[in-house]
Design a protein around this motif. Structure first.
Motif, PDB file in Angstrom:
ATOM      1  N   SER A  36       0.824  -1.210   0.000  1.00  0.00           N
ATOM      2  CA  SER A  36       0.000   0.000   0.000  1.00  0.00           C
ATOM      3  C   SER A  36       0.858   1.259   0.000  1.00  0.00           C
ATOM      4  N   ASP A  37       2.016   1.238   0.665  1.00  0.00           N
ATOM      5  CA  ASP A  37       2.894   2.408   0.629  1.00  0.00           C
ATOM      6  C   ASP A  37       3.395   2.678  -0.783  1.00  0.00           C
ATOM      7  N   GLU A  38       3.766   1.611  -1.492  1.00  0.00           N
ATOM      8  CA  GLU A  38       4.235   1.773  -2.872  1.00  0.00           C
ATOM      9  C   GLU A  38       3.120   2.278  -3.777  1.00  0.00           C
ATOM     10  N   MET A  39       1.921   1.723  -3.611  1.00  0.00           N
ATOM     11  CA  MET A  39       0.791   2.146  -4.428  1.00  0.00           C
ATOM     12  C   MET A  39       0.447   3.605  -4.144  1.00  0.00           C
ATOM     13  N   ASN A  40       0.430   3.964  -2.870  1.00  0.00           N
ATOM     14  CA  ASN A  40       0.143   5.356  -2.515  1.00  0.00           C
ATOM     15  C   ASN A  40       1.178   6.300  -3.110  1.00  0.00           C
ATOM     16  N   PHE A  41       2.458   5.890  -3.091  1.00  0.00           N
ATOM     17  CA  PHE A  41       3.487   6.747  -3.676  1.00  0.00           C
ATOM     18  C   PHE A  41       3.280   6.898  -5.186  1.00  0.00           C
ATOM     19  N   LEU A  42       2.930   5.801  -5.867  1.00  0.00           N
ATOM     20  CA  LEU A  42       2.699   5.880  -7.313  1.00  0.00           C
ATOM     21  C   LEU A  42       1.522   6.792  -7.638  1.00  0.00           C
ATOM     22  N   ILE A  43       0.466   6.711  -6.834  1.00  0.00           N
ATOM     23  CA  ILE A  43      -0.693   7.582  -7.053  1.00  0.00           C
ATOM     24  C   ILE A  43      -0.310   9.030  -6.772  1.00  0.00           C
ATOM     25  N   TYR A  44       0.430   9.257  -5.685  1.00  0.00           N
ATOM     26  CA  TYR A  44       0.900  10.597  -5.343  1.00  0.00           C
ATOM     27  C   TYR A  44       1.739  11.181  -6.471  1.00  0.00           C
ATOM     28  N   ARG A  45       2.662  10.385  -6.998  1.00  0.00           N
ATOM     29  CA  ARG A  45       3.532  10.845  -8.081  1.00  0.00           C
ATOM     30  C   ARG A  45       2.712  11.127  -9.344  1.00  0.00           C
ATOM     31  N   TYR A  46       1.738  10.252  -9.639  1.00  0.00           N
ATOM     32  CA  TYR A  46       0.873  10.457 -10.806  1.00  0.00           C
ATOM     33  C   TYR A  46       0.105  11.780 -10.688  1.00  0.00           C
ATOM     34  N   LEU A  47      -0.438  12.039  -9.515  1.00  0.00           N
ATOM     35  CA  LEU A  47      -1.185  13.289  -9.316  1.00  0.00           C
ATOM     36  C   LEU A  47      -0.277  14.502  -9.525  1.00  0.00           C
ATOM     37  N   GLN A  48       0.940  14.436  -9.022  1.00  0.00           N
ATOM     38  CA  GLN A  48       1.897  15.524  -9.224  1.00  0.00           C
ATOM     39  C   GLN A  48       2.222  15.704 -10.701  1.00  0.00           C
ATOM     40  N   GLU A  49       2.521  14.611 -11.391  1.00  0.00           N
ATOM     41  CA  GLU A  49       2.903  14.674 -12.799  1.00  0.00           C
ATOM     42  C   GLU A  49       1.755  15.171 -13.685  1.00  0.00           C
ATOM     43  N   SER A  50       0.525  14.921 -13.241  1.00  0.00           N
ATOM     44  CA  SER A  50      -0.639  15.324 -14.027  1.00  0.00           C
ATOM     45  C   SER A  50      -1.076  16.754 -13.717  1.00  0.00           C
ATOM     46  N   GLY A  51      -0.401  17.426 -12.798  1.00  0.00           N
ATOM     47  CA  GLY A  51      -0.718  18.815 -12.492  1.00  0.00           C
ATOM     48  C   GLY A  51      -1.768  18.999 -11.409  1.00  0.00           C
ATOM     49  N   SER A  81       6.977   7.144   4.255  1.00  0.00           N
ATOM     50  CA  SER A  81       7.414   5.874   3.660  1.00  0.00           C
ATOM     51  C   SER A  81       8.907   5.941   3.361  1.00  0.00           C
ATOM     52  N   ASN A  82       9.519   4.802   3.173  1.00  0.00           N
ATOM     53  CA  ASN A  82      10.956   4.753   2.899  1.00  0.00           C
ATOM     54  C   ASN A  82      11.239   4.600   1.404  1.00  0.00           C
ATOM     55  N   ILE A  83      10.384   5.148   0.569  1.00  0.00           N
ATOM     56  CA  ILE A  83      10.555   5.047  -0.882  1.00  0.00           C
ATOM     57  C   ILE A  83      11.377   6.231  -1.363  1.00  0.00           C
ATOM     58  N   ASN A  84      12.428   5.946  -2.112  1.00  0.00           N
ATOM     59  CA  ASN A  84      13.263   6.985  -2.699  1.00  0.00           C
ATOM     60  C   ASN A  84      12.643   7.384  -4.036  1.00  0.00           C
ATOM     61  N   GLY A  85      12.033   8.551  -4.087  1.00  0.00           N
ATOM     62  CA  GLY A  85      11.355   9.021  -5.294  1.00  0.00           C
ATOM     63  C   GLY A  85      12.278   9.178  -6.491  1.00  0.00           C
ATOM     64  N   GLY A  86      13.571   9.355  -6.237  1.00  0.00           N
ATOM     65  CA  GLY A  86      14.536   9.487  -7.328  1.00  0.00           C
ATOM     66  C   GLY A  86      14.717   8.196  -8.111  1.00  0.00           C
ATOM     67  N   ASN A  87      14.397   7.073  -7.484  1.00  0.00           N
ATOM     68  CA  ASN A  87      14.537   5.784  -8.154  1.00  0.00           C
ATOM     69  C   ASN A  87      13.290   5.374  -8.937  1.00  0.00           C
TER      70      ASN A  87
END
Length: 164
Positions: free
Chosen positions: A5-20, A37-43
């Motif tokens: 769920s942390d990974e999925m939430n990060f992907l959704i968060y990133r998608y929302l940012q990328e979509s404006g 979360s311990n996800i490195n967004g740079g990767n």
């Protein structure tokens, strides 16, 4: 391979940012605790969520298009499969069954139709076979003026002739 769920939430968060959708991304990030979360967004590559969804759809398409013996169906039924249909096991199985029926029925066989022979119940709904043209008389048409661009949404009243 699995996704948490942390990974999925990060992907959704990133998608929302990328979509404006910056405000939505901010609120979603706070509520889902993405920053904790311990996800490195740079990767994470750009458009990662879109890529995963597209790969999932390709997997469903391959699943439908492959017979039990590994041979490939040539039917075009998969082209009409929507994103929502692709995650419904009953629709996926029905589509797969329709492809088998279409392939097994010779042209001109009893019960075959112009859509390729899928006369059994359920297969016709999966295939886009509508070729009838609907003619609407000009007396029933109302042209709405005042818009500077296309109108994408409207509502109608089923009891009175009213369109909003």
């Amino acid at each position: 391979m699995s996704i948490g769920s942390d990974e999925m939430n990060f992907l959704i968060y990133r998608y929302l940012q990328e979509s404006g959708f910056n405000h939505t991304a901010f609120v979603f990030g706070i509520e889902s605790h993405v920053s904790e979360s311990n996800i490195n967004g740079g990767n994470v590559p750009p458009a990662a969520l879109i890529s995963i969804v597209q790969k999932g759809l390709q997997y469903v398409e391959a699943e439908i298009s492959t017979n039990e013996d590994g041979s490939i169906n040539d039917s075009q039924v998969v082209d009409n499969l929507s994103l929502i249909d692709a995650v419904m096991p009953d629709i996926v199985q029905q589509t797969k069954n329709c492809q088998v029926k279409i392939k097994s029925e010779p042209e001109g066989a009893e019960g075959s139709t112009a859509s390729g022979g899928a006369a059994e119940a359920g297969c016709a709904e999966l295939m886009d076979t509508t070729t009838d043209t609907v003619i609407i008389p000009s007396s029933k048409v109302t042209v709405l003026k005042g818009h500077e661009s296309e109108v994408f949404s409207c509502a109608w009243n089923p009891k009175r002739d009213l369109l909003a």
